[in-house]
Design a protein around this motif. Structure first.
Motif, PDB file in Angstrom:
ATOM      1  N   CYS A  14      16.356   0.882  10.438  1.00  0.00           N
ATOM      2  CA  CYS A  14      14.999   1.391  10.641  1.00  0.00           C
ATOM      3  C   CYS A  14      14.997   2.498  11.687  1.00  0.00           C
ATOM      4  O   CYS A  14      14.320   3.529  11.532  1.00  0.00           O
ATOM      5  N   LYS A  15      15.775   2.304  12.745  1.00  0.00           N
ATOM      6  CA  LYS A  15      15.813   3.303  13.821  1.00  0.00           C
ATOM      7  C   LYS A  15      16.494   4.587  13.372  1.00  0.00           C
ATOM      8  O   LYS A  15      16.103   5.683  13.780  1.00  0.00           O
ATOM      9  N   GLU A  16      17.536   4.473  12.519  1.00  0.00           N
ATOM     10  CA  GLU A  16      18.261   5.676  12.132  1.00  0.00           C
ATOM     11  C   GLU A  16      17.459   6.558  11.177  1.00  0.00           C
ATOM     12  O   GLU A  16      17.629   7.775  11.174  1.00  0.00           O
ATOM     13  N   LEU A  17      16.564   5.972  10.387  1.00  0.00           N
ATOM     14  CA  LEU A  17      15.797   6.766   9.433  1.00  0.00           C
ATOM     15  C   LEU A  17      14.318   6.878   9.787  1.00  0.00           C
ATOM     16  O   LEU A  17      13.657   7.828   9.376  1.00  0.00           O
ATOM     17  N   GLY A 170      18.210 -14.164 -13.876  1.00  0.00           N
ATOM     18  CA  GLY A 170      18.887 -12.884 -14.035  1.00  0.00           C
ATOM     19  C   GLY A 170      18.297 -11.752 -13.220  1.00  0.00           C
ATOM     20  O   GLY A 170      18.896 -10.680 -13.138  1.00  0.00           O
ATOM     21  N   ASP A 171      17.130 -11.963 -12.623  1.00  0.00           N
ATOM     22  CA  ASP A 171      16.580 -10.946 -11.723  1.00  0.00           C
ATOM     23  C   ASP A 171      17.530 -10.741 -10.543  1.00  0.00           C
ATOM     24  O   ASP A 171      18.233 -11.663 -10.117  1.00  0.00           O
ATOM     25  N   LEU A 172      17.528  -9.523 -10.012  1.00  0.00           N
ATOM     26  CA  LEU A 172      18.402  -9.182  -8.892  1.00  0.00           C
ATOM     27  C   LEU A 172      17.566  -8.811  -7.678  1.00  0.00           C
ATOM     28  O   LEU A 172      16.574  -8.092  -7.797  1.00  0.00           O
ATOM     29  N   LEU A 173      18.000  -9.294  -6.521  1.00  0.00           N
ATOM     30  CA  LEU A 173      17.325  -8.995  -5.269  1.00  0.00           C
ATOM     31  C   LEU A 173      18.286  -8.234  -4.359  1.00  0.00           C
ATOM     32  O   LEU A 173      19.268  -8.794  -3.864  1.00  0.00           O
ATOM     33  N   TYR A 174      18.005  -6.946  -4.150  1.00  0.00           N
ATOM     34  CA  TYR A 174      18.740  -6.127  -3.185  1.00  0.00           C
ATOM     35  C   TYR A 174      18.060  -6.313  -1.834  1.00  0.00           C
ATOM     36  O   TYR A 174      16.874  -6.010  -1.677  1.00  0.00           O
ATOM     37  N   THR A 175      18.811  -6.821  -0.848  1.00  0.00           N
ATOM     38  CA  THR A 175      18.181  -7.374   0.349  1.00  0.00           C
ATOM     39  C   THR A 175      18.098  -6.411   1.531  1.00  0.00           C
ATOM     40  O   THR A 175      17.714  -6.822   2.623  1.00  0.00           O
ATOM     41  N   GLY A 176      18.414  -5.146   1.348  1.00  0.00           N
ATOM     42  CA  GLY A 176      18.290  -4.181   2.425  1.00  0.00           C
ATOM     43  C   GLY A 176      19.636  -3.736   2.962  1.00  0.00           C
ATOM     44  O   GLY A 176      20.651  -4.430   2.820  1.00  0.00           O
ATOM     45  N   THR A 177      19.639  -2.574   3.597  1.00  0.00           N
ATOM     46  CA  THR A 177      20.889  -1.982   4.071  1.00  0.00           C
ATOM     47  C   THR A 177      20.918  -1.895   5.591  1.00  0.00           C
ATOM     48  O   THR A 177      19.886  -1.647   6.228  1.00  0.00           O
ATOM     49  N   PRO A 178      22.086  -2.096   6.194  1.00  0.00           N
ATOM     50  CA  PRO A 178      22.216  -1.912   7.640  1.00  0.00           C
ATOM     51  C   PRO A 178      22.357  -0.426   7.992  1.00  0.00           C
ATOM     52  O   PRO A 178      22.304   0.444   7.110  1.00  0.00           O
ATOM     53  N   ALA A 179      22.536  -0.145   9.260  1.00  0.00           N
ATOM     54  CA  ALA A 179      22.730   1.239   9.690  1.00  0.00           C
ATOM     55  C   ALA A 179      24.032   1.804   9.129  1.00  0.00           C
ATOM     56  O   ALA A 179      24.951   1.063   8.779  1.00  0.00           O
ATOM     57  N   GLY A 180      24.090   3.120   9.018  1.00  0.00           N
ATOM     58  CA  GLY A 180      25.311   3.776   8.584  1.00  0.00           C
ATOM     59  C   GLY A 180      25.252   4.411   7.219  1.00  0.00           C
ATOM     60  O   GLY A 180      26.291   4.763   6.652  1.00  0.00           O
TER      61      GLY A 180
END
Length: 205
Positions: A14-17, A170-180
């Motif tokens: 959140c801080k990086e973007l 079969g649904d997919l949950l993308y749970t968020g990305t860390p910094a970098g």
């Protein structure tokens, strides 16, 4: 099958973007169509409608039961496997859409923008909220995270989302990305790892 994704789920990302914005008080949810799925190690082709495509490495959860209005304490019963995925983002389009106050689904939901790795049964981990994952590009580590750093843990996300839409097998949950996060270029070789197990391997073309 639908792809549900969480934005702004790691404080450092959140801080990086979005350094000037407060941390979210509830999960930030967006969707990708099933045509976004990129699997079986197939290459990702950089689309010609943007100038910068960024990788966003994420833990992905596979839904295994039908559910609606799921209580958080029961949410662990509704998924059976995890892997590493890449949420590709047309970053230049996202910046423009955000600045114009427009929806930005197109910069997230374009064809093949959701790469997915091989599944590992969730019972092979002591807890879903302490899993290390990382992305290597051309043999060098470029991004790493641990699910213990999530703002909103997996079970809370499932409980939240299931208030609004029924989760299906079969649904997919993308749970968020860390910094970098960062851009990819033609010729890059991407490898994604859960702990020390490689589950994702493909090329950029």
């Amino acid at each position: 099958m639908k792809i549900i994704a969480v934005g702004m789920n790691y404080p450092l990302h959140c801080k990086e973007l979005h350094a000037t914005e407060p941390l979210p008080e509830e999960p930030v949810i967006f969707m990708k169509p099933d045509s976004a799925l990129l699997k079986d190690g197939k290459p990702f082709f950089i689309p010609d409608f943007c100038r910068q495509v960024d990788y966003e490495t994420e833990l992905v959860v596979r839904i295994s039961r039908l559910g609606k209005n799921i209580a958080e304490r029961f949410a662990h019963r509704y998924y059976d496997a995890v892997t590493v995925g890449i949420d590709f983002t047309a970053r230049d389009l996202q910046r423009r859409f955000r600045s114009e106050g427009k929806p930005w689904e197109l910069c997230k939901g374009f064809d093949n923008s959701a790469a997915i790795g091989d599944w590992i049964p969730v019972e092979q981990f002591a807890t879903i909220q302490n899993i290390r994952f990382r992305l290597d590009i051309d043999g060098c580590k470029v991004q790493e995270g641990n699910t213990c750093d999530m703002l909103f843990p997996v079970d809370r996300i499932i409980a939240y989302v299931s208030q609004f839409c029924t989760l299906k097998i079969g649904d997919l949950l993308y749970t968020g990305t860390p910094a970098g996060v960062g851009p990819v270029t033609i010729g890059n070789h991407l490898e994604g790892y859960l702990e020390d197990r490689k589950v994702l391997d493909f090329n950029i073309r």
